[in-house]
Design a protein around this motif. Structure first.
Motif, mmCIF file in Angstrom:
data_model
loop_
_atom_site.group_PDB
_atom_site.id
_atom_site.type_symbol
_atom_site.label_atom_id
_atom_site.label_comp_id
_atom_site.label_asym_id
_atom_site.label_seq_id
_atom_site.Cartn_x
_atom_site.Cartn_y
_atom_site.Cartn_z
ATOM 1 N N MET A 1 45.097 -69.071 -11.694
ATOM 2 C CA MET A 1 46.321 -69.862 -11.788
ATOM 3 C C MET A 1 46.738 -70.439 -10.444
ATOM 4 O O MET A 1 47.800 -71.028 -10.320
ATOM 5 C CB MET A 1 47.467 -68.983 -12.324
ATOM 6 N N ALA A 2 45.889 -70.273 -9.418
ATOM 7 C CA ALA A 2 46.282 -70.624 -8.053
ATOM 8 C C ALA A 2 45.372 -71.682 -7.456
ATOM 9 O O ALA A 2 44.306 -72.001 -7.997
ATOM 10 C CB ALA A 2 46.248 -69.366 -7.177
ATOM 11 N N HIS A 3 45.819 -72.203 -6.306
ATOM 12 C CA HIS A 3 44.927 -73.012 -5.477
ATOM 13 C C HIS A 3 44.128 -72.042 -4.622
ATOM 14 O O HIS A 3 44.692 -71.280 -3.840
ATOM 15 C CB HIS A 3 45.727 -73.953 -4.586
ATOM 16 N N ARG A 4 42.814 -72.057 -4.772
ATOM 17 C CA ARG A 4 41.946 -71.093 -4.096
ATOM 18 C C ARG A 4 41.400 -71.682 -2.802
ATOM 19 O O ARG A 4 41.007 -72.844 -2.751
ATOM 20 C CB ARG A 4 40.794 -70.691 -5.012
ATOM 21 N N VAL A 5 41.365 -70.857 -1.763
ATOM 22 C CA VAL A 5 40.796 -71.267 -0.478
ATOM 23 C C VAL A 5 39.833 -70.174 -0.012
ATOM 24 O O VAL A 5 40.214 -69.004 0.098
ATOM 25 C CB VAL A 5 41.884 -71.487 0.595
ATOM 26 N N ASP A 6 38.602 -70.567 0.245
ATOM 27 C CA ASP A 6 37.584 -69.659 0.781
ATOM 28 C C ASP A 6 37.733 -69.618 2.294
ATOM 29 O O ASP A 6 37.485 -70.612 2.978
ATOM 30 C CB ASP A 6 36.198 -70.173 0.378
ATOM 31 N N THR A 7 38.148 -68.481 2.828
ATOM 32 C CA THR A 7 38.391 -68.368 4.271
ATOM 33 C C THR A 7 37.216 -67.747 5.028
ATOM 34 O O THR A 7 37.366 -67.413 6.199
ATOM 35 C CB THR A 7 39.657 -67.514 4.539
ATOM 36 N N SER A 8 36.073 -67.617 4.371
ATOM 37 C CA SER A 8 34.922 -66.942 4.999
ATOM 38 C C SER A 8 34.605 -67.496 6.377
ATOM 39 O O SER A 8 34.304 -66.742 7.310
ATOM 40 C CB SER A 8 33.684 -67.066 4.105
ATOM 41 N N ARG B 1 54.556 -72.579 -6.000
ATOM 42 C CA ARG B 1 53.192 -72.867 -5.566
ATOM 43 C C ARG B 1 52.466 -71.549 -5.341
ATOM 44 O O ARG B 1 52.994 -70.656 -4.673
ATOM 45 C CB ARG B 1 53.199 -73.690 -4.279
ATOM 46 N N VAL B 2 51.266 -71.433 -5.874
ATOM 47 C CA VAL B 2 50.504 -70.187 -5.762
ATOM 48 C C VAL B 2 49.231 -70.456 -4.966
ATOM 49 O O VAL B 2 48.417 -71.306 -5.336
ATOM 50 C CB VAL B 2 50.144 -69.614 -7.147
ATOM 51 N N LEU B 3 49.073 -69.725 -3.875
ATOM 52 C CA LEU B 3 47.905 -69.863 -3.005
ATOM 53 C C LEU B 3 47.101 -68.566 -3.068
ATOM 54 O O LEU B 3 47.644 -67.476 -2.868
ATOM 55 C CB LEU B 3 48.359 -70.119 -1.567
ATOM 56 N N PHE B 4 45.810 -68.685 -3.363
ATOM 57 C CA PHE B 4 44.934 -67.514 -3.464
ATOM 58 C C PHE B 4 43.846 -67.615 -2.407
ATOM 59 O O PHE B 4 43.043 -68.553 -2.411
ATOM 60 C CB PHE B 4 44.298 -67.431 -4.856
#
Length: 282
Positions: free
Chosen positions: A132-139, A82-85
């Protein structure tokens, strides 16, 4: 073996996510060069580790191009990879660098660049990894909110497409991690009713207000039908995640109501997550 790869922009919260994995019992490695990933996984397998968290980011810039092929090879070996970005807007990242008084990692290699220029270069260098990852905006995510989101993400069945509904407020900017963005600011706004102003789209009085508005129900039906028509194409494209962002002015009433209503509909047939960016994820 389950392998969670954490990558993303400097200052976006990677250390928070990796520390959570460690707290959950994962064997964690920070700042691993991508070129050593396959060899490291083999070693950890021989030591019978079942859950592993590995951070791969810009600090290993010279071996980053090897990462996509490494991930493909690991998945071909039937490993649960699992790839988390994690990413954030430049203003949020600048504020975090200022508060912690840390240098950007790329400034070691390029001392002539400003922090902003380093961030721009970092986005370019990590673009393939982000794709290639699941992207999460942490702003706008607190550390606790990020930990909650990662917990939910870890619980997902990675073999199925996950449909993520994210509410947000346009006055705080567009989310970076959205695949679709729907603007619902044209709908009647509960904010102008003093009795509803302090509530959210999850509260029954706000729900009743919006569901009494034909325009709100038409908007819901149109977005629902659009997604129903096009989601099969994402299934065929072997996508793991589709993020649908619903925006109103402040991200408190209309967008929250619609995200919840859409999630409730699609949860009957799909794997669904809901995130309200301007509020808590827990």
């Amino acid at each position: 073996m389950q392998i969670v790869l954490i990558s993303g922009l400097s200052g976006s919260g990677k250390s928070v996510a990796l520390k959570l994995l460690e707290d959950l019992g994962y064997f964690c490695i920070d700042n691993l060069p991508a070129a050593l990933l396959a060899e490291t996984v083999e070693l950890l397998q021989s030591e019978a580790h079942k859950r592993v968290g590995i951070s791969v980011d810009i600090r290993g810039v010279h071996s980053l191009p090897a990462l996509p092929d490494c991930v493909t090879d690991l998945k071909a070996r039937q490993l649960d990879v699992r790839v988390l970005f994690l990413e954030a807007k430049n203003e949020a990242l600048l504020k975090r660098f200022s508060e912690t008084r840390r240098k950007h990692p790329l400034s070691v290699l390029y001392p002539e660049l400003t922090v902003t220029e380093c961030m721009i270069m970092e986005r370019e260098l990590l673009a393939t990894v982000a794709g290639m990852a699941h992207r999460v905006d942490t702003s706008d995510l607190s550390a606790n909110g990020l930990r909650g989101w990662v917990r939910h993400w870890l619980a997902l069945d990675q073999s199925r497409l996950t449909l993520i509904f994210e509410s947000f407020g346009f006055k705080h900017g567009l989310p970076l991690d959205a695949d679709f963005v729907f603007d619902v600011r044209c709908l009647p706004n509960p904010y102008y009713d003093p009795s509803l102003r302090g509530q959210t789209g999850r509260d029954l009085p706000v729900v009743r207000f919006l569901e009494a508005e034909p325009a709100a129900l038409h908007m819901y039906a149109d977005i629902r039908d659009y997604l129903q028509r096009w989601l099969p194409a994402f299934d065929h494209d072997n996508r793991s995640y589709v993020t649908v962002a619903i925006g109103c002015t402040g991200g408190q009433h209309r967008s929250v109501w619609l995200a919840e209503k859409l999630a409730a509909h699609f949860a009957a047939e799909r794997q669904v997550l809901v995130r309200h960016r301007e509020g808590s994820t827990e």
